[in-house]
Write a protein that holds these residues in place. Structure first.
Motif, PDB file in Angstrom:
ATOM      1  N   ALA A 121       0.827  -1.210   0.000  1.00  0.00           N
ATOM      2  CA  ALA A 121       0.000   0.000   0.000  1.00  0.00           C
ATOM      3  C   ALA A 121       0.860   1.258   0.000  1.00  0.00           C
ATOM      4  N   VAL A 122       1.894   1.276   0.842  1.00  0.00           N
ATOM      5  CA  VAL A 122       2.766   2.455   0.926  1.00  0.00           C
ATOM      6  C   VAL A 122       3.451   2.705  -0.415  1.00  0.00           C
ATOM      7  N   ASN A 123       4.010   1.663  -1.022  1.00  0.00           N
ATOM      8  CA  ASN A 123       4.720   1.846  -2.293  1.00  0.00           C
ATOM      9  C   ASN A 123       3.787   2.264  -3.420  1.00  0.00           C
ATOM     10  N   THR A 124       2.533   1.878  -3.343  1.00  0.00           N
ATOM     11  CA  THR A 124       1.564   2.251  -4.369  1.00  0.00           C
ATOM     12  C   THR A 124       1.067   3.680  -4.182  1.00  0.00           C
ATOM     13  N   LEU A 125       0.827   4.088  -2.937  1.00  0.00           N
ATOM     14  CA  LEU A 125       0.124   5.344  -2.676  1.00  0.00           C
ATOM     15  C   LEU A 125       0.992   6.502  -2.205  1.00  0.00           C
ATOM     16  N   ALA A 126       2.113   6.223  -1.572  1.00  0.00           N
ATOM     17  CA  ALA A 126       2.893   7.282  -0.926  1.00  0.00           C
ATOM     18  C   ALA A 126       3.956   7.869  -1.839  1.00  0.00           C
ATOM     19  N   GLY A 127       4.252   9.126  -1.575  1.00  0.00           N
ATOM     20  CA  GLY A 127       5.366   9.779  -2.251  1.00  0.00           C
ATOM     21  C   GLY A 127       6.653   9.524  -1.483  1.00  0.00           C
ATOM     22  N   GLU A 128       7.766   9.946  -2.054  1.00  0.00           N
ATOM     23  CA  GLU A 128       9.066   9.717  -1.420  1.00  0.00           C
ATOM     24  C   GLU A 128       9.161  10.390  -0.054  1.00  0.00           C
ATOM     25  N   TYR A 129       8.628  11.594   0.066  1.00  0.00           N
ATOM     26  CA  TYR A 129       8.686  12.309   1.342  1.00  0.00           C
ATOM     27  C   TYR A 129       7.881  11.575   2.416  1.00  0.00           C
ATOM     28  N   GLN A 130       6.714  11.058   2.055  1.00  0.00           N
ATOM     29  CA  GLN A 130       5.891  10.308   3.012  1.00  0.00           C
ATOM     30  C   GLN A 130       6.599   9.034   3.462  1.00  0.00           C
ATOM     31  N   LYS A 131       7.271   8.354   2.539  1.00  0.00           N
ATOM     32  CA  LYS A 131       8.023   7.148   2.900  1.00  0.00           C
ATOM     33  C   LYS A 131       9.155   7.493   3.868  1.00  0.00           C
ATOM     34  N   LYS A 132       9.830   8.607   3.622  1.00  0.00           N
ATOM     35  CA  LYS A 132      10.917   9.038   4.496  1.00  0.00           C
ATOM     36  C   LYS A 132      10.391   9.323   5.902  1.00  0.00           C
ATOM     37  N   LEU A 133       9.243   9.982   5.996  1.00  0.00           N
ATOM     38  CA  LEU A 133       8.638  10.247   7.299  1.00  0.00           C
ATOM     39  C   LEU A 133       8.301   8.954   8.020  1.00  0.00           C
ATOM     40  N   LEU A 134       7.737   7.973   7.316  1.00  0.00           N
ATOM     41  CA  LEU A 134       7.410   6.671   7.914  1.00  0.00           C
ATOM     42  C   LEU A 134       8.655   5.996   8.466  1.00  0.00           C
ATOM     43  N   LEU A 135       9.721   5.986   7.689  1.00  0.00           N
ATOM     44  CA  LEU A 135      10.954   5.327   8.117  1.00  0.00           C
ATOM     45  C   LEU A 135      11.599   6.026   9.308  1.00  0.00           C
ATOM     46  N   ASN A 136      11.274   7.306   9.498  1.00  0.00           N
ATOM     47  CA  ASN A 136      11.784   8.055  10.650  1.00  0.00           C
ATOM     48  C   ASN A 136      10.893   7.890  11.879  1.00  0.00           C
ATOM     49  N   GLY A 137       9.853   7.060  11.785  1.00  0.00           N
ATOM     50  CA  GLY A 137       9.026   6.753  12.945  1.00  0.00           C
ATOM     51  C   GLY A 137       7.799   7.619  13.127  1.00  0.00           C
ATOM     52  N   ASN A 138       7.420   8.368  12.112  1.00  0.00           N
ATOM     53  CA  ASN A 138       6.247   9.232  12.206  1.00  0.00           C
ATOM     54  C   ASN A 138       4.989   8.516  11.737  1.00  0.00           C
ATOM     55  N   LYS A 139       3.852   8.994  12.220  1.00  0.00           N
ATOM     56  CA  LYS A 139       2.564   8.558  11.671  1.00  0.00           C
ATOM     57  C   LYS A 139       2.292   9.440  10.458  1.00  0.00           C
ATOM     58  N   VAL A 140       1.870   8.830   9.348  1.00  0.00           N
ATOM     59  CA  VAL A 140       1.714   9.565   8.095  1.00  0.00           C
ATOM     60  C   VAL A 140       0.329   9.295   7.511  1.00  0.00           C
TER      61      VAL A 140
END
Length: 50
Positions: free
Chosen positions: A18-37
């Motif tokens: 779902a993340v790879n289909t729907l998210a942009g690069e910035y959103q993925k970076k936020l997720l990997l940094n431990g944020n809720k997106v």
């Protein structure tokens, strides 16, 4: 790690699909940094297994 979409525990493959289909690069970076997106009207996050 545990993976959540809208507060529901989700499998790792489902989460990343779902993340790879729907998210942009910035959103993925936020997720990997431990944020809720917010992605496509859903809230995604990851946390360590308790």
């Amino acid at each position: 790690m545990e993976y959540f979409i809208n507060g529901k525990l989700t499998g790792e493959r489902t989460f990343w699909s779902a993340v790879n289909t729907l998210a942009g690069e910035y959103q993925k970076k936020l997720l990997l940094n431990g944020n809720k997106v917010r992605i496509a009207e859903s809230l995604y996050w990851m946390c360590p297994v308790r």
